[in-house]
Write a protein that holds these residues in place. Structure first.
Motif, PDB file in Angstrom:
ATOM      1  N   GLU A  39       0.808  -1.210   0.000  1.00 12.61           N
ATOM      2  CA  GLU A  39       0.000   0.000   0.000  1.00 12.61           C
ATOM      3  C   GLU A  39       0.847   1.268   0.000  1.00 12.61           C
ATOM      4  OE1 GLU A  39      -3.440   0.069   2.626  1.00 12.61           O
ATOM      5  OE2 GLU A  39      -3.106  -2.045   3.058  1.00 12.61           O
ATOM      6  N   TYR A  74       1.740   4.044  -4.231  1.00  9.78           N
ATOM      7  CA  TYR A  74       0.444   4.438  -4.771  1.00  9.78           C
ATOM      8  C   TYR A  74       0.291   4.070  -6.241  1.00  9.78           C
ATOM      9  CZ  TYR A  74      -0.992   7.086  -0.619  1.00  9.78           C
ATOM     10  OH  TYR A  74      -1.397   7.459   0.645  1.00  9.78           O
ATOM     11  N   GLU A  82      -1.694   0.975  -6.091  1.00 11.60           N
ATOM     12  CA  GLU A  82      -3.088   1.324  -5.818  1.00 11.60           C
ATOM     13  C   GLU A  82      -3.763   1.868  -7.067  1.00 11.60           C
ATOM     14  OE1 GLU A  82      -5.755   4.360  -3.024  1.00 11.60           O
ATOM     15  OE2 GLU A  82      -3.710   3.851  -2.459  1.00 11.60           O
ATOM     16  N   ASP A  96     -10.306   3.697  -2.249  1.00 15.08           N
ATOM     17  CA  ASP A  96      -9.132   3.150  -1.560  1.00 15.08           C
ATOM     18  C   ASP A  96      -8.831   1.727  -1.991  1.00 15.08           C
ATOM     19  OD1 ASP A  96      -6.993   2.641   0.042  1.00 15.08           O
ATOM     20  OD2 ASP A  96      -7.884   3.433   1.872  1.00 15.08           O
ATOM     21  N   GLY A 156      -5.660   0.461  -2.297  1.00 14.37           N
ATOM     22  CA  GLY A 156      -4.292   0.085  -1.968  1.00 14.37           C
ATOM     23  C   GLY A 156      -4.178  -1.357  -1.522  1.00 14.37           C
TER      24      GLY A 156
END
Length: 458
Positions: free
Chosen positions: A202, A205, A208, A302, A304
């Motif tokens: 995580e 990025y 992600e 989100d 991640g």
């Protein structure tokens, strides 16, 4: 927030603060004993200690962010399993950890953007709000307007988040021996290693952003699920389309029956459809990552934390569910042993194993299951009773590290459904996306076989 050179000093402070949690709880327990001796009632003492523990928990975990805040966010989901008389003080404090934390200064945000998007990053925005709109475990989100006029969410990672996260995870590993007496066969170290590996991912990025692009592409135009498109990304910054809606925590707290049922149904759909449609599973199931949009779709953010599932949900898991649903206890124990879920086969009775697993498949025996806090509390109480049959049986089970994140999603999703008090067509969603979980090993027909389910309501 200080400079990178301050990290060792901050790390020592973080370690000291994290250490205060078990010490503080032990101190409060001792104080509670003194008050009982002084004649104060057990209920009064319990409520008082719970409130003080909740206050300390938020103060410490919220300030630490990183791995400690991740633990707090996970705990915030499972408050539904706590008895009502204990849960209330924790409920508010832990829910805050889903999207609140002390913000970093604007000058620090600008410095990160300079490094990640270039010193002329402002030219890419029409406007940028220095005040964060939300905070998370390793970063915070700012609202902006992109150069083409689109509203955007700018997720900026805290400087030093990598060192802080690894430090926190090392400290949290020290708590692992506390769980050993309750699960003697479980590879606690292996589970912590798996959690660490997934958490470290995580920090980049770009991973992600790639995950989010895959979800956004597959769910583009979907009438039930919405994922914001990624506009730009770098190792410490990701820019995506802004998504506005009612946070799931608000739906939990005050949504109508229809709103809570709709949210629960969409959540089930998302978690079981994603492995088949995207080849990925979103593995951070807490209310702060979901919202209900004005058009009735479930918004998801989100990405991640995600695991690859190129072939869908692992066949070992789907087969175990199928055998449990159809009460094939001997075959189930044999498969669980081969898959690494059983550590002491010689001490495990197949009937006891089936009884232990029965609550997990209970929602699959009815068209619409009512997920309630009372149901989850009853299960949690039964499994935690050291004198009970389930607790004794649990000592023969373990959780293979490779399946940790899948179980985190399934259990976390059910916990959210209980927070929602949702009546959800759990079995029908599974029939749509993982029908092999319900097929009778002998006849080939699905459990509760019925005509194909109607599509989700618009």
């Amino acid at each position: 927030m200080g400079h990178v050179s301050d990290i060792p000093r901050r790390g020592a402070a973080r370690t000291a603060k994290l250490a205060t949690l078990p010490l503080g709880m032990a101190g409060r327990a001792a104080a509670g004993l003194g008050k009982r001796l002084a004649g104060q009632s057990s209920d009064e003492i319990t409520a008082e200690l719970s409130a003080k523990a909740a206050e300390q928990l938020f103060a410490v975990l919220g300030e630490l962010k990183g791995g400690a805040m991740k633990l707090g966010q996970a705990m915030s989901v499972f408050e539904a399993a706590m008895p009502d008389e204990l849960a209330e003080p924790y409920r508010e404090a832990l829910t805050k950890l889903q999207n609140e934390a002390p913000p970093m200064p604007a000058k620090t945000v600008h410095r990160v953007l300079d490094h990640q998007l270039g010193t002329r990053w402002r030219e890419r925005f029409r406007s940028f709000d220095d005040a964060p709109s939300a905070s998370a475990s390793i970063g915070q989100v700012h609202h902006g307007v992109w150069s083409d006029g689109r509203d955007v969410a700018v997720k900026v990672q805290y400087p030093g988040a990598d060192e802080a996260l690894l430090s926190d995870l090392r400290q949290l590993r020290r708590l692992a021996p506390l769980f050993k007496p309750f699960a003697p066969g479980t590879d606690i170290k292996g589970l912590m290693d798996e959690l660490t590996d997934r958490s470290v991912e995580e920090l980049d990025y770009r991973i992600e952003a790639d995950n989010q692009r895959a979800f956004a592409t597959e769910f583009a135009g979907d009438p039930h699920i919405a994922v914001p498109a990624v506009i730009a990304s770098s190792p410490k910054v990701v820019v995506s389309e802004w998504m506005a809606g009612t946070p799931l925590a608000q739906v939990i707290a005050g949504g109508s029956r229809d709103e809570r049922n709709a949210a629960g149904e969409r959540l089930c759909e998302f978690h079981f459809a994603a492995p088949d449609r995207v080849g990925l599973m979103h593995t951070d199931p807490h209310p702060g990552n979901f919202m209900m949009l004005g058009d009735g779709r479930l918004g998801v953010i989100d990405f991640g934390a995600a695991v690859k599932m190129s072939a869908g949900i692992p066949p070992e898991l789907t087969t175990m569910v199928r055998l449990a649903v159809h009460d094939r206890r001997d075959e189930l124990v044999n498969l669980m042993t081969l898959a690494g879920y059983v550590t002491r086969r010689e001490r495990l009775d197949a009937a006891d194993a089936m009884e232990f697993l029965r609550p997990f498949v209970e929602p699959l025996h009815t068209d619409r299951f009512h997920f309630t806090r009372a149901w989850m509390q009853e299960i949690a109480g039964r499994y935690s009773d050291v004198r009970g049959r389930e607790f004794a049986t649990s000592r023969s089970f373990t959780l293979p590290p490779q399946y940790l994140m899948v179980h985190r999603v399934l259990l976390g999703s059910v916990a959210i459904l209980c927070q929602l008090d949702a009546q959800a067509p759990y079995r029908e969603v599974i029939r749509r996306w993982a029908p092999e979980m319900l097929i009778d090993p002998d006849s080939g027909a699905s459990h509760g076989d019925a005509p194909d389910p109607e599509p989700l309501a618009e």
